[in-house]
Design a protein around this motif. Structure first.
Motif, PDB file in Angstrom:
ATOM      1  N   LEU A 249     -27.861  15.639 -61.603  1.00 37.91           N
ATOM      2  CA  LEU A 249     -27.185  14.526 -60.939  1.00 37.91           C
ATOM      3  C   LEU A 249     -27.531  13.206 -61.615  1.00 37.91           C
ATOM      4  CD1 LEU A 249     -26.780  13.986 -57.173  1.00 37.91           C
ATOM      5  CD2 LEU A 249     -27.929  12.230 -58.479  1.00 37.91           C
ATOM      6  N   TRP A 250     -28.812  12.996 -61.906  1.00 44.56           N
ATOM      7  CA  TRP A 250     -29.245  11.745 -62.541  1.00 44.56           C
ATOM      8  C   TRP A 250     -28.621  11.591 -63.924  1.00 44.56           C
ATOM      9  CZ3 TRP A 250     -34.950  13.249 -61.225  1.00 44.56           C
ATOM     10  CH2 TRP A 250     -35.155  13.071 -59.855  1.00 44.56           C
ATOM     11  N   LYS A 251     -28.513  12.712 -64.656  1.00 44.22           N
ATOM     12  CA  LYS A 251     -27.924  12.669 -65.996  1.00 44.22           C
ATOM     13  C   LYS A 251     -26.457  12.233 -65.913  1.00 44.22           C
ATOM     14  CE  LYS A 251     -27.372  15.557 -70.147  1.00 44.22           C
ATOM     15  NZ  LYS A 251     -25.917  15.577 -70.283  1.00 44.22           N
ATOM     16  N   LYS A 322     -20.257  17.175 -51.423  1.00 44.11           N
ATOM     17  CA  LYS A 322     -19.115  16.751 -52.245  1.00 44.11           C
ATOM     18  C   LYS A 322     -19.515  15.634 -53.206  1.00 44.11           C
ATOM     19  CE  LYS A 322     -15.413  18.090 -49.060  1.00 44.11           C
ATOM     20  NZ  LYS A 322     -14.350  17.608 -48.139  1.00 44.11           N
ATOM     21  N   LEU A 323     -20.335  14.696 -52.725  1.00 46.16           N
ATOM     22  CA  LEU A 323     -20.802  13.616 -53.583  1.00 46.16           C
ATOM     23  C   LEU A 323     -21.616  14.181 -54.750  1.00 46.16           C
ATOM     24  CD1 LEU A 323     -21.225  10.541 -54.092  1.00 46.16           C
ATOM     25  CD2 LEU A 323     -23.323  10.743 -52.747  1.00 46.16           C
ATOM     26  N   ARG A 331     -21.819  23.796 -56.176  1.00 44.61           N
ATOM     27  CA  ARG A 331     -21.974  23.797 -54.721  1.00 44.61           C
ATOM     28  C   ARG A 331     -23.308  24.433 -54.335  1.00 44.61           C
ATOM     29  NH1 ARG A 331     -19.946  23.482 -49.667  1.00 44.61           N
ATOM     30  NH2 ARG A 331     -18.150  22.353 -50.411  1.00 44.61           N
ATOM     31  N   ALA A 332     -23.681  25.511 -55.010  1.00 43.03           N
ATOM     32  CA  ALA A 332     -24.937  26.187 -54.677  1.00 43.03           C
ATOM     33  C   ALA A 332     -26.121  25.244 -54.867  1.00 43.03           C
ATOM     34  CB  ALA A 332     -25.111  27.439 -55.533  1.00 43.03           C
ATOM     35  N   GLU A 333     -26.119  24.466 -55.950  1.00 42.52           N
ATOM     36  CA  GLU A 333     -27.209  23.525 -56.207  1.00 42.52           C
ATOM     37  C   GLU A 333     -27.238  22.413 -55.161  1.00 42.52           C
ATOM     38  OE1 GLU A 333     -27.540  23.810 -61.079  1.00 42.52           O
ATOM     39  OE2 GLU A 333     -25.975  22.596 -60.146  1.00 42.52           O
ATOM     40  N   ALA A 334     -26.061  21.894 -54.828  1.00 40.67           N
ATOM     41  CA  ALA A 334     -25.990  20.838 -53.819  1.00 40.67           C
ATOM     42  C   ALA A 334     -26.462  21.349 -52.464  1.00 40.67           C
ATOM     43  CB  ALA A 334     -24.564  20.304 -53.722  1.00 40.67           C
ATOM     44  N   VAL A 338     -29.461  19.996 -49.944  1.00 42.26           N
ATOM     45  CA  VAL A 338     -29.216  19.652 -48.547  1.00 42.26           C
ATOM     46  C   VAL A 338     -30.089  20.496 -47.619  1.00 42.26           C
ATOM     47  CG1 VAL A 338     -27.487  19.739 -46.697  1.00 42.26           C
ATOM     48  CG2 VAL A 338     -26.888  18.782 -48.930  1.00 42.26           C
ATOM     49  N   GLU A 339     -30.221  21.783 -47.935  1.00 46.17           N
ATOM     50  CA  GLU A 339     -31.031  22.654 -47.086  1.00 46.17           C
ATOM     51  C   GLU A 339     -32.512  22.305 -47.171  1.00 46.17           C
ATOM     52  OE1 GLU A 339     -30.155  24.612 -44.817  1.00 46.17           O
ATOM     53  OE2 GLU A 339     -28.009  24.632 -45.201  1.00 46.17           O
TER      54      GLU A 339
END
Length: 370
Positions: A249-251, A322-323, A331-334, A338-339
């Motif tokens: 995400l940071w990249k 989604k963000l 989705r799995a990583e997001a 979240v979990e």
């Protein structure tokens, strides 16, 4: 969370077709398409390649497992006034755990050796927090000027200092447009450059704003250090796993808008590029240890500043997913992120009177002389 969130409705609407038109192309009933979009049923596996070809996206993107990478990147606009206008409470709660006052006094007197009154300019001053903690320990007669883009934060700063004995001034300006007309003895910022799209440009303005012999001080968090600095007793929180996910995400944020969460480590090199001398780096010694004997206000502030004080709705969780998918995560990583946050949130809410946690922010304090 299932890991499957079909994007068919979004893709269909973007293409400007009806459910019936899509159904006709696939050779099925429009009721089948409606059920897919409502989440009642899933497409037959044999239809996925046709959907992929029709919408010109991958099957994983159809299933919502991977982000729609061809979609426009959505900036959070963390360098805008609108972003910060509703963050006053968050800033106040998070700043409670930033400093040990004796260490700040040590920096002022022993490290920076400030023995005469100085004029300070604070870039991204927010509600004037640095002015509040610095002015009482600086030599009498020192002044403080704060620059920020948020009306809400500046109004709070003015209110705080309205009846104080200190000489203060607050300027509303976007740092991108800010022109320094006066020269100061010190330019300082805290947890500010990490939110900007062009942090090096702002650092250059900080350098330009001080007199010869003046000092530039940047206090910034490195997100990897921050993640590694958290331990919560009794949870399966894995900071290494979370950091691995967040690096993607940071990249994306760095490549797409220039916002650099590694900025804390880079500042000394940038300072050298801009001709500063006697550059050095310190690590803030503040560590927050939360336990059942802690002041409840501190516990509440700790929880709220990390957004662990209340349960999130499914819609809120989905918006976060989604963000993050928009920033290159699957989705799995997001969902893992979240979990993991949900585990921590549940722990704090259920164990409010018996919390054990420790957090080291790893604030890097870089400074140099012009």
């Amino acid at each position: 969370m299932s890991g499957i969130k079909l994007t068919i409705a979004k893709l269909r609407k973007e293409k400007g077709i009806t459910q019936s038109q899509l159904a006709e192309y696939l050779g099925i009933s429009f009721q089948s398409v409606s059920k897919w979009e409502n989440g009642t049923t899933m497409p037959d596996i044999n239809l996925l390649p046709k959907l992929s070809e029709y919408f010109q996206v991958s099957v994983d993107q159809i299933l919502g497992i991977k982000p729609l990478s061809n979609r426009e990147y959505r900036s959070r606009k963390t360098d805008s006034g609108e972003h910060w206008d509703d963050k006053l409470d968050y800033l106040k709660k998070s700043r409670i755990g930033f400093w040990n006052n004796d260490y700040l006094e040590f920096l002022v007197s022993k490290v920076w050796k400030i023995i005469e009154p100085i004029d300070i300019i604070d870039f991204g001053c927010g509600y004037g927090y640095l002015g509040m903690v610095l002015l009482p320990i600086l030599p009498k007669g020192s002044t403080y000027t704060g620059v920020d883009i948020s009306d809400t934060l500046l109004e709070e700063a003015k209110s705080i200092f309205k009846y104080s004995k200190y000489v203060t001034k607050f300027i509303k300006s976007d740092v991108k447009d800010f022109n320094v007309h006066e020269k100061y003895d010190m330019a300082i910022c805290q947890a500010f450059l990490r939110h900007l799209t062009k942090p090096k440009d702002t650092l250059k303005k900080m350098v330009d704003s001080v007199i010869a012999g003046g000092m530039v001080v940047c206090i910034e968090v490195n997100r990897e250090l921050e993640n590694a600095g958290l331990y919560i007793k009794g949870t399966k929180y894995n900071p290494a796993n979370k950091t691995t996910i967040m690096k993607k995400l940071w990249k994306t944020e760095l490549e797409s808008e220039g916002r650099d969460y590694f900025i804390g480590m880079k500042i000394p090199f940038y300072m050298q590029e801009y001709g500063l001398r006697n550059i050095d780096v310190r690590l803030n010694d503040k560590v927050n240890f939360i336990n059942p004997y802690s002041d409840k206000y501190l516990v509440e502030a700790f929880m709220k500043s990390n957004n662990w004080n209340k349960k999130l709705s499914d819609d809120h969780k989905e918006n976060i997913i989604k963000l993050f998918m928009n920033r290159g995560l699957s989705r799995a990583e997001a969902e893992v992120y979240v979990e993991s946050e949900e585990v921590i949130r549940k722990y704090f809410i259920e164990n409010y009177d018996n919390v054990f946690a420790i957090k080291a922010f790893g604030l890097l304090i870089s400074y140099g002389v012009k």
